[in-house]
Design an enzyme around this catalytic site. Structure first.
Site, PDB file in Angstrom:
ATOM      1  N   HIS A   3      -2.889   8.280   5.745  1.00 47.27           N
ATOM      2  CA  HIS A   3      -3.500   7.207   4.830  1.00 47.27           C
ATOM      3  C   HIS A   3      -4.611   7.003   5.334  1.00 47.27           C
ATOM      4  O   HIS A   3      -4.425   6.797   4.003  1.00 47.27           O
ATOM      5  CB  HIS A   3      -1.941   6.400   5.809  1.00 47.27           C
ATOM      6  CG  HIS A   3      -1.993   5.228   4.734  1.00 47.27           C
ATOM      7  ND1 HIS A   3      -2.279   4.931   3.431  1.00 47.27           N
ATOM      8  CD2 HIS A   3      -2.222   3.621   5.192  1.00 47.27           C
ATOM      9  CE1 HIS A   3      -1.892   3.979   2.781  1.00 47.27           C
ATOM     10  NE2 HIS A   3      -2.014   2.821   4.295  1.00 47.27           N
ATOM     11  N   CYS A  30       0.848  -1.223   0.402  1.00 44.41           N
ATOM     12  CA  CYS A  30      -0.221   0.393   0.179  1.00 44.41           C
ATOM     13  C   CYS A  30       0.655   1.426  -0.339  1.00 44.41           C
ATOM     14  O   CYS A  30       0.561   2.521   0.196  1.00 44.41           O
ATOM     15  CB  CYS A  30      -1.245  -0.227   0.950  1.00 44.41           C
ATOM     16  SG  CYS A  30      -2.346  -1.463   1.150  1.00 44.41           S
ATOM     17  N   HIS A  61     -10.005   2.302  -0.322  1.00 41.19           N
ATOM     18  CA  HIS A  61      -8.003   1.631  -0.651  1.00 41.19           C
ATOM     19  C   HIS A  61      -7.935   1.007  -1.428  1.00 41.19           C
ATOM     20  O   HIS A  61      -7.923  -0.224  -1.741  1.00 41.19           O
ATOM     21  CB  HIS A  61      -8.260   0.631   0.631  1.00 41.19           C
ATOM     22  CG  HIS A  61      -6.182   1.240   1.527  1.00 41.19           C
ATOM     23  ND1 HIS A  61      -5.271   1.349  -0.040  1.00 41.19           N
ATOM     24  CD2 HIS A  61      -5.561   0.418   2.315  1.00 41.19           C
ATOM     25  CE1 HIS A  61      -4.082   1.440   0.859  1.00 41.19           C
ATOM     26  NE2 HIS A  61      -4.332   1.024   2.125  1.00 41.19           N
TER      27      HIS A  61
END
Length: 381
Positions: free
Chosen positions: A274, A141, A308
């Protein structure tokens, strides 16, 4: 040190297939969450995600036989190259750097025997006839930020005159099942920093930046959109999935990015979080921001809008951050109704905030304790 500029951008997300549409819907509070249709989720507890309905190509022929991840990255790259006004002749020393978690889960051209995560970079480079360096970063990620950092190094070392850098991931049954088994996903909405957050919402998409040395860009008449000033990359090695609750590595990544950018903590006007919506990650990131900048620092997460997007996340957030610098608007965090009292930062909620800033720091974290931060500066600053 040679300054690196951003001269073009492209993006594909569940709320917009190009930069203009994405930015408009981001500020409007559009939510890309919907029922998954691209694979069977009947046996999954979670059945929703942020799916991209359609990829808009310039040339249908170029997209024949490529998988969805490659198509999304190619579409974003074409948009970015067009905005940067790069011609075929000028693309002689253009390299590519792709950040991804899952690589290409779909089909590839029948005439290609390539497999693995690097297939996206190889196919896009071949289709666009690029002869510069080819990199694939698989830092989960945080991969988008790692790709941007690698591209910056390639330019400063003189290995390329221009780099196409960004990240991409497509929704897949494998990733969906994996995150489901970790019980890390919300079954309705993603609520970053909310006291009642239940987990992340998986999404898909691509984000691409065109990076050049400032003198080269100006010599060909290109107009810089923003500066890429520095990056910081660290690893906690604390746990295979959980972040270090002390947030030492996250803070060190931010400090390293600021050191490279030759900026201080006081110079940063906003941090692009994030902000996954998972209890541990939001709490740890908020601690890092509060301990480093103080509780006054403005931040928000766009994962309530687009989910995400794994390896694409930080690249898409970089595109959004450049527009924040250009237009003086900071997006809000969707679905945030009551801030978790353990998250001691100023999280923008309910509506975008009108605020001009010269410097933005953008964070991305990944499993295994991988931390990454990049610093972007307003053009002319």
């Amino acid at each position: 040190m040679e300054r690196i500029v951003i001269t073009g951008m492209g993006v594909v997300t569940s709320i917009g297939g190009n930069t203009h549409e994405f930015w408009h819907n981001l500020l409007a509070g559009t939510q890309g969450t919907r029922e998954i249709t691209s694979f069977d989720v009947s046996e999954h507890t979670v059945k929703r995600g942020c799916e991209v309905n359609r990829v808009f190509p310039y040339s249908e022929a170029m997209y024949e036989g490529v998988g969805k991840a490659t198509a999304m990255y190619l579409s974003a790259a074409e948009d970015a190259l067009y905005q940067a006004r790069l011609t075929q002749r000028e693309q002689a020393r253009v390299g590519i750097c792709v950040g991804t978690t899952m690589g290409e889960p779909g089909s590839v051209r029948k005439d290609s025997d390539r497999q693995g995560p690097h297939v996206i970079a190889d196919l896009v480079a071949d289709l666009l006839r690029l002869s510069g360096p080819r990199w694939t970063m698989t830092n989960a990620c945080a991969a988008g930020n790692f790709a941007i950092a690698q591209a910056m190094d390639e330019l400063r070392s003189g290995n390329a005159d221009c780099m196409i850098a960004g990240g991409v991931d497509a929704l897949s049954w494998t990733a969906f099942t994996g995150f489901g088994s970790l019980r890390a996903m919300s079954d309705d909405w993603c609520r970053p920093f909310d006291v009642n957050r239940k987990g992340l919402m998986l999404g898909e998409g691509a984000g691409v930046l065109i990076l050049e040395r400032e003198r080269d860009a100006r010599a060909r008449g290109a107009i810089p959109l923003a500066y890429l000033l520095g990056y910081g990359l660290t690893c906690d090695a604390y746990h295979i999935t959980q972040p270090d609750p002390a947030a030492v590595g996250a803070m060190r990544a931010m400090l390293e990015a600021l050191r490279m950018a030759e900026l201080t903590l006081e110079d940063i006007g906003y941090v692009s979080a994030h902000g996954t919506g998972t209890p541990a990650n939001d709490r740890t990131e908020a601690k890092a921001l509060a301990d480093l900048f103080g509780e006054h620092m403005l931040t928000s997460s766009i994962k309530g809008h687009i989910g995400h997007t794994l390896g694409a996340a930080s690249a898409i957030e970089a595109v959004a951050s450049v527009n924040m610098l250009r237009y003086g608007w900071l997006p809000h965090t969707l679905n945030l109704e009551q801030l978790d009292p353990e998250c001691r930062v100023r999280v923008i909620a309910r509506q975008p905030l009108r605020k001009k800033t010269n410097y933005i720091l953008s964070n991305a974290y990944a499993f295994g304790g991988i931390n990454s931060s990049i610093v972007l500066g307003k053009a002319g600053s």
